[in-house]
Design a protein around this motif. Structure first.
Motif, mmCIF file in Angstrom:
data_model
loop_
_atom_site.group_PDB
_atom_site.id
_atom_site.type_symbol
_atom_site.label_atom_id
_atom_site.label_comp_id
_atom_site.label_asym_id
_atom_site.label_seq_id
_atom_site.Cartn_x
_atom_site.Cartn_y
_atom_site.Cartn_z
ATOM 1 N N PRO A 4 0.827 -1.210 0.000
ATOM 2 C CA PRO A 4 0.000 0.000 0.000
ATOM 3 C C PRO A 4 0.864 1.264 0.000
ATOM 4 O O PRO A 4 1.910 1.295 0.644
ATOM 5 N N LEU A 5 0.407 2.265 -0.745
ATOM 6 C CA LEU A 5 1.115 3.552 -0.777
ATOM 7 C C LEU A 5 0.118 4.684 -0.525
ATOM 8 O O LEU A 5 -1.040 4.583 -0.913
ATOM 9 N N HIS A 6 0.583 5.768 0.086
ATOM 10 C CA HIS A 6 -0.263 6.960 0.223
ATOM 11 C C HIS A 6 -0.047 7.873 -0.973
ATOM 12 O O HIS A 6 0.874 7.659 -1.783
ATOM 13 N N SER A 46 -8.886 1.621 0.090
ATOM 14 C CA SER A 46 -8.028 2.443 0.951
ATOM 15 C C SER A 46 -8.268 2.104 2.419
ATOM 16 O O SER A 46 -9.326 1.575 2.783
ATOM 17 N N ARG A 57 -2.219 8.325 7.688
ATOM 18 C CA ARG A 57 -2.057 8.225 6.238
ATOM 19 C C ARG A 57 -3.178 7.401 5.639
ATOM 20 O O ARG A 57 -3.557 6.375 6.198
ATOM 21 N N MET A 117 -3.871 4.910 2.859
ATOM 22 C CA MET A 117 -3.083 4.044 1.990
ATOM 23 C C MET A 117 -3.990 3.384 0.945
ATOM 24 O O MET A 117 -5.117 2.998 1.245
#
Lengths: 178, 114
Positions: free
Chosen positions: B27-29, B67, B78, B80
């Motif tokens: 997972p990335l923000h 998300s 955050r 994600m």
């Protein structure tokens, strides 16, 4: 979407982030473009805050002072466009909800009219209507269904108000045959 | 010229985000997605960074992304993003479509094998 704690994401009171409070100004500009429910706005602004704080920190690490870092970040961010695009991305669902919600009040108002008026057009009277369970079932359905169906409670209330307005109109002109 | 590049990029942003998230595998923000896209594009594609968020939210509404928030209340939190099964399928279709389009354009312009 996950819930966030109920506070204002455009204002960060923590002293250790004092230098980042200017991010609030950018977030206020984004918020000015939004007209969504409070929870949705909170979540959007909380997400943007994280981005802006990271970007300002990165700009400062490159040697920029606080003001210049924020100015550069805000310019790259596209404050006004972002607010407009976020509004467009999220309001569409609300509008669709509202359009759907408009159908239910009309249906319920027609059912109520059928309960109030006999087939020959004579009214049975409010007192009699009020003791009928069907009346309360219809009135509550007109409120509860939108409340359960739509994420924005204000649409449910608007829908319910519309239902009563339609009902009053139907009762006020009993001569109109449907 | 910049406008033309911007138009071409807009049409492929969804594919670029999906591909990045699949390649990274975690997972990335939003900010990390922008940084990594910028690194991949070597700064060629310039766009307003904040516009990634409406795009991410539309992709989430379309079921391509999911998300979740990380971080404790009171600390920096955050949002994600990860690719859903539908997102994987969509990426496969879009990459295939892009490869076909790219090959056909090369052929049309006489660039094939150049």
């Amino acid at each position: 979407m996950s819930a966030e704690p109920a506070s204002d994401p455009t204002h960060d009171p923590s002293p250790e982030r004092g230098g980042h409070c200017k991010v609030d100004r950018v977030l206020e500009q984004v918020r000015a473009q939004l007209d969504l429910d409070a929870e949705m706005e909170y979540e959007l602004l909380a997400e943007l805050r994280g981005h802006l704080e990271d970007a300002v920190a990165a700009a400062r690490a490159r040697g920029l002072d606080e003001e210049r870092a924020l100015a550069e970040v805000a310019a790259r961010f596209g404050v006004e466009e972002v607010g407009q695009e976020l509004q467009a991305a999220h309001v569409g669902w609300g509008t669709a909800d509202a359009v759907v919600a408009a159908g239910l009040p009309v249906l319920c108002a027609l059912i109520l009219r059928w309960l109030v008026f006999a087939p020959d057009g004579t009214a049975v009277g409010w007192r009699e209507v009020l003791v009928r369970p069907a009346f309360w079932v219809v009135a509550l359905a007109a409120l509860l269904v939108p409340l359960l169906r739509f994420p924005r409670w204000r649409y449910a209330l608007i829908s319910w108000a519309f239902f009563w307005a339609m009902s009053v109109i139907f009762f006020a002109w009993p001569a109109v045959h449907w | 010229m910049a406008d033309q590049i911007d138009q071409m990029r807009k049409g492929t942003t969804t594919m670029a985000i999906l591909k990045l998230l699949v390649d990274v595998g975690e997972p990335l923000h939003g900010y990390a997605i922008i940084q990594r896209l910028d690194a991949r594009g070597e700064g060629y594609f310039r766009f307003k960074e904040g516009l990634i968020y409406p795009r991410l939210h539309r992709m989430e509404q379309d079921g391509l992304l999911e998300s979740h928030w990380v971080g404790e209340p009171g600390t920096r939190r955050r949002k994600m993003y990860v690719v859903t099964e539908k997102g994987h399928q969509q990426l496969e279709v879009e990459v295939q479509r892009w490869q076909t389009f790219s090959q056909q354009m090369d052929q049309l312009l006489g660039l094939e094998g150049a």
